[in-house]
Write a protein that holds these residues in place. Sequence first.
Motif, PDB file in Angstrom:
ATOM      1  N   UNK A 167       0.832  -1.185   0.000  1.00 38.05           N
ATOM      2  CA  UNK A 167       0.000   0.000   0.000  1.00 38.05           C
ATOM      3  C   UNK A 167       0.873   1.244   0.000  1.00 38.05           C
ATOM      4  N   UNK A 168       0.359   2.289  -0.611  1.00 39.66           N
ATOM      5  CA  UNK A 168       1.097   3.546  -0.664  1.00 39.66           C
ATOM      6  C   UNK A 168       0.194   4.699  -0.258  1.00 39.66           C
ATOM      7  N   UNK A 169       0.828   5.803   0.069  1.00 41.45           N
ATOM      8  CA  UNK A 169       0.106   7.036   0.351  1.00 41.45           C
ATOM      9  C   UNK A 169       0.791   8.139  -0.452  1.00 41.45           C
ATOM     10  N   UNK A 170       0.000   9.030  -0.998  1.00 41.39           N
ATOM     11  CA  UNK A 170       0.536  10.155  -1.750  1.00 41.39           C
ATOM     12  C   UNK A 170       0.928  11.251  -0.771  1.00 41.39           C
ATOM     13  N   UNK A 171       2.151  11.739  -0.896  1.00 42.61           N
ATOM     14  CA  UNK A 171       2.620  12.873  -0.098  1.00 42.61           C
ATOM     15  C   UNK A 171       3.018  13.964  -1.079  1.00 42.61           C
ATOM     16  N   UNK A 172       3.106  15.197  -0.593  1.00 44.50           N
ATOM     17  CA  UNK A 172       3.452  16.268  -1.522  1.00 44.50           C
ATOM     18  C   UNK A 172       4.246  17.369  -0.847  1.00 44.50           C
ATOM     19  N   UNK A 173       5.059  18.022  -1.653  1.00 44.69           N
ATOM     20  CA  UNK A 173       5.739  19.224  -1.196  1.00 44.69           C
ATOM     21  C   UNK A 173       4.712  20.341  -1.248  1.00 44.69           C
ATOM     22  N   UNK A 174       4.569  21.032  -0.137  1.00 49.45           N
ATOM     23  CA  UNK A 174       3.551  22.068  -0.041  1.00 49.45           C
ATOM     24  C   UNK A 174       4.254  23.411   0.127  1.00 49.45           C
ATOM     25  N   UNK A 234      -8.722  17.933   1.468  1.00 54.87           N
ATOM     26  CA  UNK A 234      -7.926  17.199   2.450  1.00 54.87           C
ATOM     27  C   UNK A 234      -6.523  17.068   1.862  1.00 54.87           C
ATOM     28  N   UNK A 235      -5.599  17.937   2.288  1.00 58.09           N
ATOM     29  CA  UNK A 235      -4.256  17.864   1.710  1.00 58.09           C
ATOM     30  C   UNK A 235      -3.547  16.573   2.111  1.00 58.09           C
ATOM     31  N   UNK A 236      -2.675  16.139   1.241  1.00 64.13           N
ATOM     32  CA  UNK A 236      -1.846  14.975   1.538  1.00 64.13           C
ATOM     33  C   UNK A 236      -0.784  15.374   2.557  1.00 64.13           C
ATOM     34  N   UNK A 237      -0.208  14.396   3.253  1.00 62.11           N
ATOM     35  CA  UNK A 237       0.895  14.725   4.165  1.00 62.11           C
ATOM     36  C   UNK A 237       2.032  15.390   3.385  1.00 62.11           C
ATOM     37  N   UNK A 261      12.480  29.792   5.535  1.00 58.84           N
ATOM     38  CA  UNK A 261      11.890  28.526   5.090  1.00 58.84           C
ATOM     39  C   UNK A 261      12.930  27.430   4.872  1.00 58.84           C
ATOM     40  N   UNK A 262      14.212  27.770   4.925  1.00 57.01           N
ATOM     41  CA  UNK A 262      15.253  26.741   4.829  1.00 57.01           C
ATOM     42  C   UNK A 262      15.292  25.882   6.088  1.00 57.01           C
ATOM     43  N   UNK A 263      14.591  26.298   7.128  1.00 55.94           N
ATOM     44  CA  UNK A 263      14.643  25.565   8.400  1.00 55.94           C
ATOM     45  C   UNK A 263      14.193  24.114   8.255  1.00 55.94           C
ATOM     46  N   UNK A 264      13.263  23.828   7.350  1.00 60.76           N
ATOM     47  CA  UNK A 264      12.836  22.438   7.173  1.00 60.76           C
ATOM     48  C   UNK A 264      13.982  21.580   6.641  1.00 60.76           C
ATOM     49  N   UNK A 265      14.698  22.071   5.652  1.00 62.04           N
ATOM     50  CA  UNK A 265      15.841  21.332   5.126  1.00 62.04           C
ATOM     51  C   UNK A 265      16.934  21.184   6.165  1.00 62.04           C
ATOM     52  N   UNK A 266      17.170  22.250   6.918  1.00 66.07           N
ATOM     53  CA  UNK A 266      18.197  22.205   7.958  1.00 66.07           C
ATOM     54  C   UNK A 266      17.833  21.207   9.050  1.00 66.07           C
ATOM     55  N   UNK A 269      16.952  16.717  -2.441  1.00 70.22           N
ATOM     56  CA  UNK A 269      17.441  16.938  -1.083  1.00 70.22           C
ATOM     57  C   UNK A 269      17.840  18.412  -1.003  1.00 70.22           C
ATOM     58  N   UNK A 270      16.832  19.259  -1.046  1.00 71.13           N
ATOM     59  CA  UNK A 270      16.990  20.701  -1.177  1.00 71.13           C
ATOM     60  C   UNK A 270      15.868  21.353  -0.377  1.00 71.13           C
ATOM     61  N   UNK A 271      16.198  22.295   0.484  1.00 73.23           N
ATOM     62  CA  UNK A 271      15.166  22.931   1.298  1.00 73.23           C
ATOM     63  C   UNK A 271      14.081  23.565   0.436  1.00 73.23           C
ATOM     64  N   UNK A 272      14.431  24.018  -0.745  1.00 75.10           N
ATOM     65  CA  UNK A 272      13.430  24.644  -1.622  1.00 75.10           C
ATOM     66  C   UNK A 272      12.411  23.628  -2.121  1.00 75.10           C
ATOM     67  N   UNK A 273      12.809  22.364  -2.230  1.00 73.93           N
ATOM     68  CA  UNK A 273      11.864  21.319  -2.627  1.00 73.93           C
ATOM     69  C   UNK A 273      10.826  21.059  -1.541  1.00 73.93           C
ATOM     70  N   UNK A 274      11.150  21.429  -0.310  1.00 70.60           N
ATOM     71  CA  UNK A 274      10.226  21.218   0.804  1.00 70.60           C
ATOM     72  C   UNK A 274       9.283  22.393   1.011  1.00 70.60           C
ATOM     73  N   UNK A 275       9.730  23.607   0.677  1.00 72.38           N
ATOM     74  CA  UNK A 275       8.941  24.791   1.039  1.00 72.38           C
ATOM     75  C   UNK A 275       8.619  25.735  -0.116  1.00 72.38           C
ATOM     76  N   UNK A 276       9.213  25.542  -1.272  1.00 75.13           N
ATOM     77  CA  UNK A 276       9.031  26.499  -2.359  1.00 75.13           C
ATOM     78  C   UNK A 276       8.433  25.898  -3.628  1.00 75.13           C
ATOM     79  N   UNK A 277       8.534  24.588  -3.791  1.00 69.98           N
ATOM     80  CA  UNK A 277       8.141  23.932  -5.036  1.00 69.98           C
ATOM     81  C   UNK A 277       7.090  22.873  -4.736  1.00 69.98           C
TER      82      UNK A 277
END
Length: 165
Positions: A1-8, A19-22, A59-64, A138-146
């Motif tokens: 089984x899988x779950x869809x997750x997304x960069x938000x 209902x946003x994905x994780x 917003x780089x804090x998530x990557x850090x 593996x980039x903070x921008x992929x977590x918070x900007x894209x």
Amino acid sequence: RIVLVESIPEGMIFGNDSVPNPSTFFTWMNLLGTVTRSLDIASFYWTLTNEDTRTHEASASQGEQILQELLRLSQRGVAVRVAVSRPSAKSPLNDLRALERSGAAVRAVDMPQLTGGVLHTKFWLVDGTHLYVGSANMDWRSLTQVSGAAAAPSRQTAPALSRNP
């Protein structure tokens, strides 16, 4: 089984009936919290900190935070192995060097020589059981900007992964 997750991306607001994905960040943090034996990561490049991108973005804090958790894994006895596309002369190497100093095995793969392309894969294999496959670098921008989507273990195979705070 899988779950869809997304960069938000920061500031994205969902309607009341959606209902946003994780988030990718939440999923990665949960995977880091559940790993006990091994973590294998394949990625194109690493820029998880402001230092890497020569920026001063909150917003780089998530990557850090992801990088700090990765650096602690070897101390917990977790084998960390990273395959990354061979960095160019201009690529920041701070994250990869820090991982090596923490005990991780980091290997640069010369994909142009092997295939004529780059290692564009982004996946995590946790304890040989849980798999994350996605588009986030593996980039903070992929977590918070894209914005992007990925697949990860479902609630039944990894209960902690499907709860989004």
